[in-house]
Design an enzyme around this catalytic site. Structure first.
Site, PDB file in Angstrom:
ATOM      1  N   SER A 106       0.850  -1.192   0.000  1.00  0.00           N
ATOM      2  CA  SER A 106       0.000   0.000   0.000  1.00  0.00           C
ATOM      3  C   SER A 106       0.884   1.239   0.000  1.00  0.00           C
ATOM      4  CB  SER A 106      -0.885  -0.012   1.251  1.00  0.00           C
ATOM      5  OG  SER A 106      -1.515   1.229   1.471  1.00  0.00           O
ATOM      6  N   TYR A 151      -3.963  -0.834   9.798  1.00  0.00           N
ATOM      7  CA  TYR A 151      -3.724  -0.972   8.355  1.00  0.00           C
ATOM      8  C   TYR A 151      -2.314  -0.503   8.012  1.00  0.00           C
ATOM      9  CZ  TYR A 151      -4.716  -0.892   3.330  1.00  0.00           C
ATOM     10  OH  TYR A 151      -4.695  -1.129   1.973  1.00  0.00           O
TER      11      TYR A 151
END
Length: 253
Positions: free
Chosen positions: A145, A158
Site C-alpha cells: 500500500s 492498516y
C-alpha cells in the site's frame, strides 16, 4: 521474443480476495495472460468466475475467511487437489478499519493484522513449501500500500500491517530466492474500490487526494493487470524483494 516471457499459459495462480476490485482486476489480467485461477474468497465470486471462464480459462472457487489463519493449510491443500499445482500466489485479501488512534480498539487491530499480515505470511509459507517440493520455483506477489511508505491517518492497524507486508516481502525474498522463488509486492495508490468509497464520497478529502496525484485520477482495477502479469511471469525472474508502486505518481510528488 521478449513478449513470450510474459506468457502464462499452463500456469495456475492462487488469488485471494478476487471477487471484486483490485483482486478481480488482477485475476482477469492473469487469465488474459493464460493463467487458470484458483480464487479464495469469503463469498462466491460469481462475476469473477464468469469473466475468467469467458476468457477460456478455468476457475476454481474456494471459500475461506483468512482472518482465521488456521484455515490456511486447508486452502492450499484444496487448491492443489483441484488444480494439481500452484505456480503463482497473489496475496490480495485484506481489510481496513478506520478510527482515531486514541480510540482504536484491540479487536480492530487484531482483525486487520490477522488477515493483512499473519495470513499473508503463513499462506506464503505453505505455498513456498509446495514450490520447493515441485522443484520448479514459483512467484509470490504480495499487495502492499501507499501506507507501506507513509503513516496515513485514522488507520493504525492498516498502516502497521502494510508496512509489515513490505518488510516480509524482503525477508521472504532473502530466504527463498535460492529456491527459484521470486517474492515481490505491488503497492497500489489511491484506487476506486470498496476500501476507498468513504474517501471518495468525502468531496474535500477526495479533492486533496486527487490534487497530489500527477495522473489526476483515481486508479482502476485494470491498472493492476500489467504489473501483476510482469511479476508473475518469467520476465521478472531477476526481480526479488521489490515493492512496485502503482500510484499514478503519488510517491513522486
Amino acid at each position: 521474443m521478449i513478449l513470450n516471457a510474459f506468457n502464462l499459459e499452463g500456469k495456475i495462480a492462487l488469488v485471494t480476495g478476487c471477487n471484486t476490485g483490485l483482486g478481480q482486476g488482477m485475476a482477469l489480467g492473469l487469465a488474459q495472460a493464460g493463467c487458470d485461477i484458483v480464487g479464495v474468497n469469503r463469498e462466491e465470486p460469481a462475476e469473477t468466475q464468469q469473466r475468467v471462464e469467458a476468457l477460456g480459462r478455468r476457475f476454481w472457487s474456494l471459500q475461506a475467511d483468512l482472518i482465521r489463519t488456521e484455515q490456511v493449510p486447508r486452502v492450499v491443500e484444496q487448491a492443489i487437489a483441484a488444480a494439481g499445482k500452484i505456480d503463482i500466489l497473489v496475496n490480495n485479501a485484506g481489510i481496513i478499519r478506520r478510527e482515531d488512534a486514541l480510540s482504536f480498539s484491540e479487536q480492530d487491530w487484531d482483525d486487520v493484522m490477522n488477515i493483512n499480515t499473519k495470513s499473508v505470511f503463513f499462506l506464503s509459507q505453505q505455498v513456498a513449501r509446495h514450490f520447493i517440493a515441485q522443484g520448479q520455483g514459483g512467484k509470490i506477489i504480495n499487495i502492499a500500500s501507499m501506507l507501506s511508505f507513509q503513516g496515513g491517518i485514522r488507520v493504525p492497524s492498516y498502516t502497521a500491517s502494510k508496512s509489515a507486508v513490505m518488510g516480509l516481502t524482503r525477508l521472504m525474498a532473502n530466504e527463498w530466492a535460492k529456491h527459484g522463488i521470486n517474492v515481490n509486492a505491488i503497492a497500489p495508490g489511491y484506487m476506486a474500490t470498496n476500501n476507498t468509497e468513504q474517501l471518495r464520497s468525502d468531496e474535500g478529502r477526495s479533492a486533496e487526494i486527487l490534487g497530489r496525484i500527477p495522473a489526476e485520477r483515481w486508479g482502476l482495477p485494470e491498472d493492476m493487470m500489467g504489473p501483476v502479469v510482469f511479476l508473475a511471469s518469467s520476465a521478472s525472474d531477476y526481480v526479488n524483494g521489490y515493492t512496485l508502486a502503482v500510484d499514478g505518481g503519488w510517491l513522486a510528488r
